[in-house]
Write a protein that holds these residues in place. Structure first.
Motif, short mmCIF file in Angstrom:
data_model
loop_
_atom_site.label_atom_id
_atom_site.label_comp_id
_atom_site.label_asym_id
_atom_site.label_seq_id
_atom_site.Cartn_x
_atom_site.Cartn_y
_atom_site.Cartn_z
N ASP A 92 22.58 -46.18 4.26
CA ASP A 92 23.08 -46.21 5.54
C ASP A 92 24.98 -45.89 5.60
O ASP A 92 25.36 -45.29 6.39
CB ASP A 92 22.76 -47.37 6.31
N SER A 93 25.40 -46.66 4.87
CA SER A 93 26.74 -46.52 4.63
C SER A 93 27.42 -44.96 4.30
O SER A 93 28.19 -44.60 4.92
CB SER A 93 27.42 -47.50 3.65
N ILE A 94 26.60 -44.64 3.35
CA ILE A 94 26.72 -43.13 3.18
C ILE A 94 26.60 -42.14 4.21
O ILE A 94 27.34 -41.35 4.56
CB ILE A 94 26.29 -42.73 1.88
N ARG A 95 25.67 -42.37 5.02
CA ARG A 95 25.11 -41.47 5.84
C ARG A 95 26.10 -41.57 7.06
O ARG A 95 26.62 -40.54 7.53
CB ARG A 95 23.57 -41.96 6.34
N LYS A 96 26.62 -42.77 7.22
CA LYS A 96 27.84 -42.98 8.37
C LYS A 96 28.98 -42.21 7.92
O LYS A 96 29.86 -41.61 8.71
CB LYS A 96 28.10 -44.34 8.50
N VAL A 97 29.59 -42.44 6.69
CA VAL A 97 30.91 -41.94 6.42
C VAL A 97 30.69 -40.41 6.26
O VAL A 97 31.78 -39.60 6.38
CB VAL A 97 31.52 -42.52 5.05
N LYS A 98 29.53 -39.82 6.04
CA LYS A 98 29.14 -38.40 5.70
C LYS A 98 29.45 -37.60 7.26
O LYS A 98 29.91 -36.57 7.16
CB LYS A 98 27.63 -38.20 5.28
N GLU A 99 29.29 -38.26 8.33
CA GLU A 99 29.62 -37.72 9.60
C GLU A 99 30.96 -37.44 9.75
O GLU A 99 31.26 -36.45 10.38
CB GLU A 99 29.32 -38.75 10.78
N ASN A 100 31.98 -38.13 8.85
CA ASN A 100 33.37 -37.66 9.01
C ASN A 100 34.15 -38.48 7.89
O ASN A 100 34.37 -39.70 7.95
CB ASN A 100 33.97 -38.24 10.41
#
Length: 252
Positions: A92-100
């Motif tokens: 989930d953390s990686i998915r969120k930072v991947k957005e920006n």
């Protein structure tokens, strides 16, 4: 949104590779497996999971990991070993930072599963690693087999929530065999780089390694396996130093 390549190096990892790929498939735009000509079903399993599989002879952990990064299609890389997987919180953390991507390098904790038990104390945890990075400012370095990401620019890596789950050893016998293998690789790498040791280090360093793991870093809180791991860390340290000492002795 930046695209993300997940790269994995493998050799005979048929019991681990599916778990590793499954843990990243919802966030990866590309999964690339660089296989060192496995003799088991590693490549077939990876392909069945829609990973891109490339095969090359093994040239060392650092060399293979850098080669996998080079083969990837995207600039942002998540590099994993085949015996690792993301826990849901880290995914989930990686998915969120991947957005920006607000940083060009990200650090995360690694939690090792030893003979069926997750180890949360000692020198094995939190075992922080940079594994998500912009390949334009990072590369694999260190000394085989203890590789690490080296940043080309003076930047701070951002810490992510969640753990890499490291499924290291299923039996104590596997750990003993790996100690012997990795201590030889480490000693040869140190010898090639001109590093020396002494009889003093051969005696003191293993003792200090046990004390640090079991008492200072509270490995004792992991019970029996905490004690076994501390002994094994001491043993690995002893083997590395005695093998390095003997390499220098034989070279004379």
């Amino acid at each position: 949104m930046e695209k993300l390549s997940v790269v994995i190096i493998t050799y005979n990892e048929e019991k681990n590779i599916a778990r590793c790929i499954d843990s990243v498939k919802t966030l990866a735009d590309e999964i690339l497996v660089l296989d060192s000509n496995s003799t088991d079903l590693t490549a077939a399993i990876a392909e069945s999971k829609n990973a891109i599989v490339r095969k090359e002879p093994f040239r060392g952990h650092i060399q293979m990991k850098n080669r996998a990064v080079e083969l990837a299609s995207n600039e942002y890389i998540l590099s994993l070993d085949a015996d690792e997987a993301l826990d849901p919180a880290l995914a989930d953390s990686i998915r969120k930072v991947k957005e920006n991507f607000s940083s060009r390098a990200y650090r995360m904790n690694r939690c090792t599963n030893y003979c069926g038990q997750f180890i949360r104390h000692g020198t094995w945890y939190p075992d922080r690693k940079i594994r998500l990075f912009d390949r334009r400012i990072a590369q694999w370095g260190g000394t085989n087999p203890h590789d690490k990401i080296v940043l080309k620019e003076n930047i701070n890596a951002e810490q992510l929530q969640g753990d890499i789950l490291h499924y290291s050893y299923y039996t104590i016998a596997e750990h003993v065999a790996q100690n012997n293998k990795f201590s030889s690789i480490a000693a040869e790498s140190l010898f090639a780089n001109g590093k020396r040791t002494s009889l003093f280090n051969i005696i003191l360093n293993p003792f200090w390694a046990f004390m640090q793991s079991y008492f200072i870093k509270a490995g004792l809180l992991d019970g029996l396996y905490g004690f076994i791991i501390s002994i094994q860390i001491s043993h690995m340290t002893f083997l590395k130093h005695i093998k390095l000492y003997l390499l220098w002795k034989s070279s004379k």
